[in-house]
Design a protein around this motif. Sequence first.
Motif, PDB file in Angstrom:
ATOM      1  N   ALA A 219       0.843  -1.051   0.049  1.00 34.28           N
ATOM      2  CA  ALA A 219       0.019  -0.037  -0.046  1.00 34.28           C
ATOM      3  C   ALA A 219       0.885   1.153   0.054  1.00 34.28           C
TER       4      ALA A 219
ATOM      5  N   ALA B  65       2.678   1.832  -3.478  1.00 34.74           N
ATOM      6  CA  ALA B  65       1.728   2.257  -4.389  1.00 34.74           C
ATOM      7  C   ALA B  65       1.303   3.728  -4.244  1.00 34.74           C
ATOM      8  N   SER B  66       1.098   4.012  -3.048  1.00 34.77           N
ATOM      9  CA  SER B  66       0.775   5.421  -2.485  1.00 34.77           C
ATOM     10  C   SER B  66       1.994   6.385  -3.031  1.00 34.77           C
TER      11      SER B  66
ATOM     12  N   LEU C 229       1.611   6.838  -6.572  1.00 40.20           N
ATOM     13  CA  LEU C 229       0.468   7.710  -6.975  1.00 40.20           C
ATOM     14  C   LEU C 229       0.750   9.293  -6.537  1.00 40.20           C
TER      15      LEU C 229
ATOM     16  N   LEU D  17      -3.953   5.247 -12.516  1.00 48.37           N
ATOM     17  CA  LEU D  17      -4.995   5.383 -11.548  1.00 48.37           C
ATOM     18  C   LEU D  17      -5.610   3.831 -11.459  1.00 48.37           C
TER      19      LEU D  17
ATOM     20  N   TRP E  71      -4.158   0.852 -11.758  1.00 51.55           N
ATOM     21  CA  TRP E  71      -3.378  -0.133 -11.109  1.00 51.55           C
ATOM     22  C   TRP E  71      -3.282   0.229  -9.924  1.00 51.55           C
ATOM     23  N   ALA E  72      -2.720   1.676  -9.667  1.00 51.12           N
ATOM     24  CA  ALA E  72      -2.073   2.206  -8.254  1.00 51.12           C
ATOM     25  C   ALA E  72      -3.471   1.937  -7.326  1.00 51.12           C
ATOM     26  N   VAL E  73      -4.638   2.485  -7.668  1.00 44.94           N
ATOM     27  CA  VAL E  73      -5.654   2.602  -6.650  1.00 44.94           C
ATOM     28  C   VAL E  73      -6.152   1.257  -6.115  1.00 44.94           C
ATOM     29  N   PRO E  74      -6.319   0.226  -7.133  1.00 45.89           N
ATOM     30  CA  PRO E  74      -6.666  -0.979  -6.716  1.00 45.89           C
ATOM     31  C   PRO E  74      -5.504  -1.758  -5.850  1.00 45.89           C
ATOM     32  N   THR E  75      -4.206  -1.570  -6.286  1.00 48.10           N
ATOM     33  CA  THR E  75      -3.061  -1.998  -5.181  1.00 48.10           C
ATOM     34  C   THR E  75      -3.005  -1.252  -4.028  1.00 48.10           C
ATOM     35  N   ILE E  76      -3.289  -0.179  -3.824  1.00 48.47           N
ATOM     36  CA  ILE E  76      -3.524   0.378  -2.368  1.00 48.47           C
ATOM     37  C   ILE E  76      -4.530  -0.094  -1.630  1.00 48.47           C
ATOM     38  N   LEU E  77      -5.736  -0.285  -2.381  1.00 49.20           N
ATOM     39  CA  LEU E  77      -6.980  -0.898  -1.744  1.00 49.20           C
ATOM     40  C   LEU E  77      -6.536  -2.446  -1.120  1.00 49.20           C
TER      41      LEU E  77
END
Length: 171
Positions: free
Chosen positions: A22, A25-26, A29, A58, A60-66
Amino acid sequence: FDSALRQVYFYLLAIAGGAVTALVASAILLFRFFVWAFGGVSSGVSQRISSSPPFQFLGWAVPTILVGLAIWGYHTRLVQEEAGKVQEKRQSAQRVYYYLMSFLGLGTLAAGLTFLFGILIDTGNSLTATSGWWRTQLALSLSLLIIGTPLWMYYWNGTLKRVQSVGITEW
């Protein structure tokens, strides 16, 4: 509950793995956002960043963070539920986790400060001022500082509180 291997799995694989996923990836981002906000530059990595659609990352980054946050949060909750059932001698994995996360936070903070000082030292250079190189470095520096500072402060303060509450055993 009292298995050392279970504690190692929880703290060093699941919780630390989810946290690192997380956080990385953050950081990416934030870096991409700052490069976009500062206008980017036209050479090297930034050229590849600016040539792609601005917010394509976004996807891939947002799902990876989640997913990283979900793994981190779920396993942290399980560990907290089992905390009363675990013997003190089996909490070595938790200690290693806190020191590992403190180290990662401090390293990220130090890297961010290093890039920031590099920008400040190099501001007198006319090549840097005309090429816009500093924008990408500033984006990277801010990203690392925003991720590293709270990470280090949270885990290091937790370690210090644990040392003060447990006493000489923890030392």
